[in-house]
Design a protein around this motif. Structure first.
Motif, PDB file in Angstrom:
ATOM      1  N   PRO A  55       7.158  23.504 -12.121  1.00  0.00           N
ATOM      2  CA  PRO A  55       8.507  22.956 -12.516  1.00  0.00           C
ATOM      3  C   PRO A  55       9.524  24.056 -12.271  1.00  0.00           C
ATOM      4  O   PRO A  55      10.822  23.582 -11.845  1.00  0.00           O
ATOM      5  CB  PRO A  55       8.237  22.838 -13.936  1.00  0.00           C
ATOM      6  CG  PRO A  55       6.533  22.783 -14.077  1.00  0.00           C
ATOM      7  CD  PRO A  55       5.953  23.549 -12.923  1.00  0.00           C
ATOM      8  N   GLU A  56       9.262  25.436 -12.333  1.00  0.00           N
ATOM      9  CA  GLU A  56      10.613  26.093 -12.266  1.00  0.00           C
ATOM     10  C   GLU A  56      11.154  26.084 -10.931  1.00  0.00           C
ATOM     11  O   GLU A  56      12.153  26.520 -10.761  1.00  0.00           O
ATOM     12  CB  GLU A  56       9.986  27.541 -12.641  1.00  0.00           C
ATOM     13  CG  GLU A  56       9.992  27.703 -14.175  1.00  0.00           C
ATOM     14  CD  GLU A  56       9.133  28.960 -14.645  1.00  0.00           C
ATOM     15  OE1 GLU A  56       9.304  29.891 -14.051  1.00  0.00           O
ATOM     16  OE2 GLU A  56       8.352  28.813 -15.454  1.00  0.00           O
ATOM     17  N   LEU A  57      10.059  25.962 -10.091  1.00  0.00           N
ATOM     18  CA  LEU A  57      10.548  25.895  -8.554  1.00  0.00           C
ATOM     19  C   LEU A  57      11.316  24.816  -8.358  1.00  0.00           C
ATOM     20  O   LEU A  57      12.322  24.383  -7.438  1.00  0.00           O
ATOM     21  CB  LEU A  57       9.566  25.957  -7.564  1.00  0.00           C
ATOM     22  CG  LEU A  57       9.588  26.053  -6.121  1.00  0.00           C
ATOM     23  CD1 LEU A  57      10.482  27.480  -5.857  1.00  0.00           C
ATOM     24  CD2 LEU A  57       8.477  26.178  -5.237  1.00  0.00           C
ATOM     25  N   ALA A  58      10.931  23.416  -8.939  1.00  0.00           N
ATOM     26  CA  ALA A  58      11.393  22.294  -8.571  1.00  0.00           C
ATOM     27  C   ALA A  58      12.820  22.181  -9.183  1.00  0.00           C
ATOM     28  O   ALA A  58      13.817  21.285  -8.554  1.00  0.00           O
ATOM     29  CB  ALA A  58      10.483  21.081  -9.349  1.00  0.00           C
ATOM     30  N   ILE A  59      13.146  22.817 -10.156  1.00  0.00           N
ATOM     31  CA  ILE A  59      14.588  22.814 -10.492  1.00  0.00           C
ATOM     32  C   ILE A  59      15.351  24.060 -10.068  1.00  0.00           C
ATOM     33  O   ILE A  59      16.646  23.839 -10.279  1.00  0.00           O
ATOM     34  CB  ILE A  59      14.516  23.110 -12.300  1.00  0.00           C
ATOM     35  CG1 ILE A  59      14.238  24.379 -12.727  1.00  0.00           C
ATOM     36  CG2 ILE A  59      13.701  22.067 -12.872  1.00  0.00           C
ATOM     37  CD1 ILE A  59      14.400  24.523 -13.912  1.00  0.00           C
TER      38      ILE A  59
ATOM     39  N   SER B  70       8.692  32.380  -9.197  1.00  0.00           N
ATOM     40  CA  SER B  70       7.953  31.281  -9.717  1.00  0.00           C
ATOM     41  C   SER B  70       6.913  30.697  -8.993  1.00  0.00           C
ATOM     42  O   SER B  70       5.834  30.168  -9.475  1.00  0.00           O
ATOM     43  CB  SER B  70       8.611  29.924 -10.155  1.00  0.00           C
ATOM     44  OG  SER B  70       9.170  29.430  -8.706  1.00  0.00           O
ATOM     45  N   TRP B 366       9.075  23.483 -22.145  1.00  0.00           N
ATOM     46  CA  TRP B 366       8.461  22.552 -21.322  1.00  0.00           C
ATOM     47  C   TRP B 366       7.999  21.574 -21.874  1.00  0.00           C
ATOM     48  O   TRP B 366       7.065  21.619 -22.734  1.00  0.00           O
ATOM     49  CB  TRP B 366       7.782  23.441 -20.287  1.00  0.00           C
ATOM     50  CG  TRP B 366       8.575  24.460 -19.399  1.00  0.00           C
ATOM     51  CD1 TRP B 366       8.637  25.747 -19.483  1.00  0.00           C
ATOM     52  CD2 TRP B 366       9.531  24.097 -18.259  1.00  0.00           C
ATOM     53  NE1 TRP B 366       9.501  26.104 -18.803  1.00  0.00           N
ATOM     54  CE2 TRP B 366      10.013  25.300 -17.726  1.00  0.00           C
ATOM     55  CE3 TRP B 366      10.153  22.971 -17.551  1.00  0.00           C
ATOM     56  CZ2 TRP B 366      10.960  25.384 -16.841  1.00  0.00           C
ATOM     57  CZ3 TRP B 366      10.805  23.047 -16.536  1.00  0.00           C
ATOM     58  CH2 TRP B 366      11.321  24.245 -16.172  1.00  0.00           C
ATOM     59  N   VAL B 375       9.275  17.052 -13.105  1.00  0.00           N
ATOM     60  CA  VAL B 375      10.233  17.585 -14.058  1.00  0.00           C
ATOM     61  C   VAL B 375      11.717  16.791 -13.564  1.00  0.00           C
ATOM     62  O   VAL B 375      11.641  16.275 -12.480  1.00  0.00           O
ATOM     63  CB  VAL B 375      10.393  19.143 -13.719  1.00  0.00           C
ATOM     64  CG1 VAL B 375      10.938  19.450 -12.227  1.00  0.00           C
ATOM     65  CG2 VAL B 375      11.198  19.569 -14.720  1.00  0.00           C
ATOM     66  N   LYS B 380      17.643  20.567 -12.511  1.00  0.00           N
ATOM     67  CA  LYS B 380      18.305  21.104 -11.489  1.00  0.00           C
ATOM     68  C   LYS B 380      20.020  20.905 -11.420  1.00  0.00           C
ATOM     69  O   LYS B 380      20.577  21.782 -11.078  1.00  0.00           O
ATOM     70  CB  LYS B 380      17.635  20.235 -10.282  1.00  0.00           C
ATOM     71  CG  LYS B 380      17.958  20.976  -8.863  1.00  0.00           C
ATOM     72  CD  LYS B 380      17.863  20.463  -7.823  1.00  0.00           C
ATOM     73  CE  LYS B 380      16.509  20.456  -7.138  1.00  0.00           C
ATOM     74  NZ  LYS B 380      16.229  19.771  -5.645  1.00  0.00           N
TER      75      LYS B 380
END
Lengths: 195, 401
Positions: A55-59, B70, B366, B375, B380
């Motif tokens: 998730p942290e990479l996707a955002i 990450s 989360w 997500v 983003k």
């Protein structure tokens, strides 16, 4: 059964990776653990979807570009060696390495290679130049819909103007290095990870 | 939901802001000759943090490093697989990095296998069948009694007895703390969710009204007979999607003070007991007293986490019954109610923080739904907005100067 990858990492492989990347034994086994936990298909390679599941990479606005950096030209799978090779760029530069034998091949985490990694994030078509278009596209990824085309265009123009020395209206790798010569690349592009 | 997003972004934004502030200060120093002279103060200082920084090619380093960090390790994906142990507990299922070390260890392990599968497992399976069988039969019998105090009393006794048999069937060693805070009628009990066993653990110490979807098969049989003895809240699959219907049934139940407290797991999915993830706000909108409960398993004797993508229910139960034991601690936390000016999401987060603190778990914002889903793009977009704000300030100055 707790299904870790059916092929455990052999000692010889660990030694080879150590030589190529400079990571320590414990770092390599830790990252192997991480690699296998990301590898949902359990086939020893990672696909782009495996990365996007983080998730942290996707955002991250540049998430797709970063994921792309792991995959060699035209390929859709990356194995553990490739994974480590890319991560090696972010290993901090140790003091005792700075005075190494200059004839030995350049380590993956040298200042120059770190800059090359960043350069390739901008250089979308891998033609070793950052064109105005490419710069605009990457800027657009970072700002989303919040800045108008004109404003973004003028930011891009100014950046190229400041960097471009040979007048071809694009930024080559050497020009890129020149622009960033005062920046502490070693610190910004390094991740302290275990020991 | 806006608040959750805000919180999540506060966390990532904190990193971002410290970087951005540094950039702005640096930018102000570099550009004072063109941009900032008209705005410099009388005392000669020309640091103005309202004016953002200009774009630099090195800005990419920030996102780059965050991204690769990450990839090396992140807070979320590791919550959906069993916790790694520091030392081996002689169960091959917990054996990730430990390879063949010595003959003696292997012999010990072999001995362990014999004990667990040859002795413990058959014993436990027998107990489990007994417990479940008794539950179904006895609750059906009680269903024939007329509604009243006798029925409720018997129902409670039967439920407790059967659950306690099931606890033995798993060899669950449970320590209950602060039992004076046990949930009362008309309240809602919320707990962190690690496995279906959570239900058995809590229900063997107190009587609850269960909430859930009606299943087919054996589960369905058990559910139907349980509801004959006392009111549980079972939903048809189609009804689950209708949030208003769900909320109505829950509030109707809590208003009736003769009915038992409701047991709900707001995370909505099983998490591996190292963290507590986002609580869905539905149960916190109803407005009754919330009794938080923290459940913490000791993974050394057997990891209770149910990774539903790895094994089905039967497989999971077999694994549980062939571990050494299930050891856990249950803390009954003091009841909480929604305060003035607090909305459901804030209330949910407050309860979650209390549970995390008590259980020694990491408090994450989360969504547990990330186990299966992607997500949302909005996160983003928030990052992009933050970065744009940093750049846009410069452009406004330009047009003015």
């Amino acid at each position: 059964m707790g299904s870790r990858a059916s092929t455990l990492l052999r000692e010889e492989e660990i030694e080879e990776i150590k030589k190529e990347t400079g990571f320590s034994h414990s770092q390599i086994t830790r990252l192997y653990s991480r690699f296998t936990s990301l590898d949902k298909g359990e086939n020893g390679t990672l696909s782009r979807e495996d990365f996007q599941r983080i998730p942290e990479l996707a955002i991250n606005p540049l998430g797709d570009r970063i994921i792309n950096a792991f995959f060699p030209e035209g390929e859709d799978q990356v194995n553990f060696r490739g994974f480590m090779r890319t991560l090696a760029h972010f290993r901090p530069i140790e003091d005792n390495e700075k005075n190494k034998d200059p004839i030995a091949s350049e380590p993956l985490n040298s200042r120059s290679n770190k800059l090359l990694f960043a350069f390739r994030l901008y250089d979308l078509d891998r033609d070793d130049k950052i064109s105005r278009d490419e710069l605009l596209q990457v800027l657009r990824m970072m700002v989303g819909v919040n800045i108008s085309d004109e404003q973004l265009g003028s930011i891009a123009d100014r950046t190229i103007q400041e960097a471009d020395q040979n007048g071809d209206n694009s930024i080559s790798f050497n020009e890129f290095i020149k622009v960033l010569e005062k920046v502490d690349v070693e610190q910004k592009m390094s991740i302290r990870f275990l020991h | 939901y806006n608040d959750v997003m805000c919180c999540v972004n506060l966390l990532s934004a904190w990193d971002f802001f410290s970087w951005a502030t540094h950039r702005i200060e640096r930018g102000a120093k570099d550009n004072n000759h063109l941009l900032y002279k008209p705005y410099s103060n009388g005392d000669g200082s020309n640091r103005d943090l309202d004016h953002a920084s200009e774009f630099e090619m090195s800005d990419i380093f920030y996102f780059c490093r965050q991204g690769v960090e990450s990839i090396m390790d992140d807070e979320v994906t590791k919550r959906f697989s069993a916790e790694e142990l520091e030392s081996w507990n002689l169960l091959t299922r917990s054996n990730y990095n430990f390879q063949h070390i010595s003959l003696r260890l292997t012999v010990l392990w072999g001995l362990g296998v014999v004990i667990r599968y040859g002795f413990l497992l058959p014993l436990r399976v027998t107990l489990a069948f007994t417990g479940v069988g008794l539950l179904v039969v006895l609750t059906s019998i009680i269903g024939f009694l007329p509604n009243g105090r006798m029925k409720n009393f018997l129902s409670e006794q039967v439920h407790l007895m059967c659950y306690r048999i099931c606890v033995r069937a798993l060899t669950a060693i449970i320590t209950y703390h602060d039992s004076e805070n046990k949930p009362k009628n008309g309240g809602i009990c919320v707990a962190n969710h690690t496995s279906p066993i959570d239900v058995i653990i809590l229900a063997s110490d107190g009587c609850y009204a269960m909430v859930g979807q009606i299943h087919g098969g054996l589960m369905g049989v058990i559910q139907k007979s349980m509801v004959k003895a006392c009111p549980h809240i079972w939903f048809e699959r189609s009804e689950v999607k209708d949030r208003h219907l769900v909320a109505k049934r829950l509030s109707d139940h809590v208003e009736d003070k003769t009915k038992l407290p409701i047991l709900i797991f707001p995370e909505g999915t099983c998490i591996n007991n190292t963290s507590v993830m986002m609580f869905k706000k539905g149960s916190f909108e109803i407005g009754s007293t919330v009794y938080p409960v923290a459940i913490k398993y000791d993974p050394r004797f057997g990891d209770a986490f149910w990774n539903s993508s790895q094994f089905g229910m039967v497989n999971y139960l077999l694994r549980m019954m062939s571990s050494w034991a299930i050891v856990c601690s249950v803390w009954y936390l003091p009841p909480m109610t929604r305060e003035e000016g607090e909305d459901a999401v804030q209330f949910a987060n407050r309860v979650k923080a209390a549970i995390a603190r008590q259980g020694g778990l990491v408090d994450l914002l989360w969504d547990g739904g990330l186990k299966r889903g992607k997500v949302k793009d909005t996160f983003k977009e928030e990052q992009q907005k933050l970065y744009s704000k940093m750049l846009v300030g410069t452009q406004e100055d330009r047009s003015r100067s």
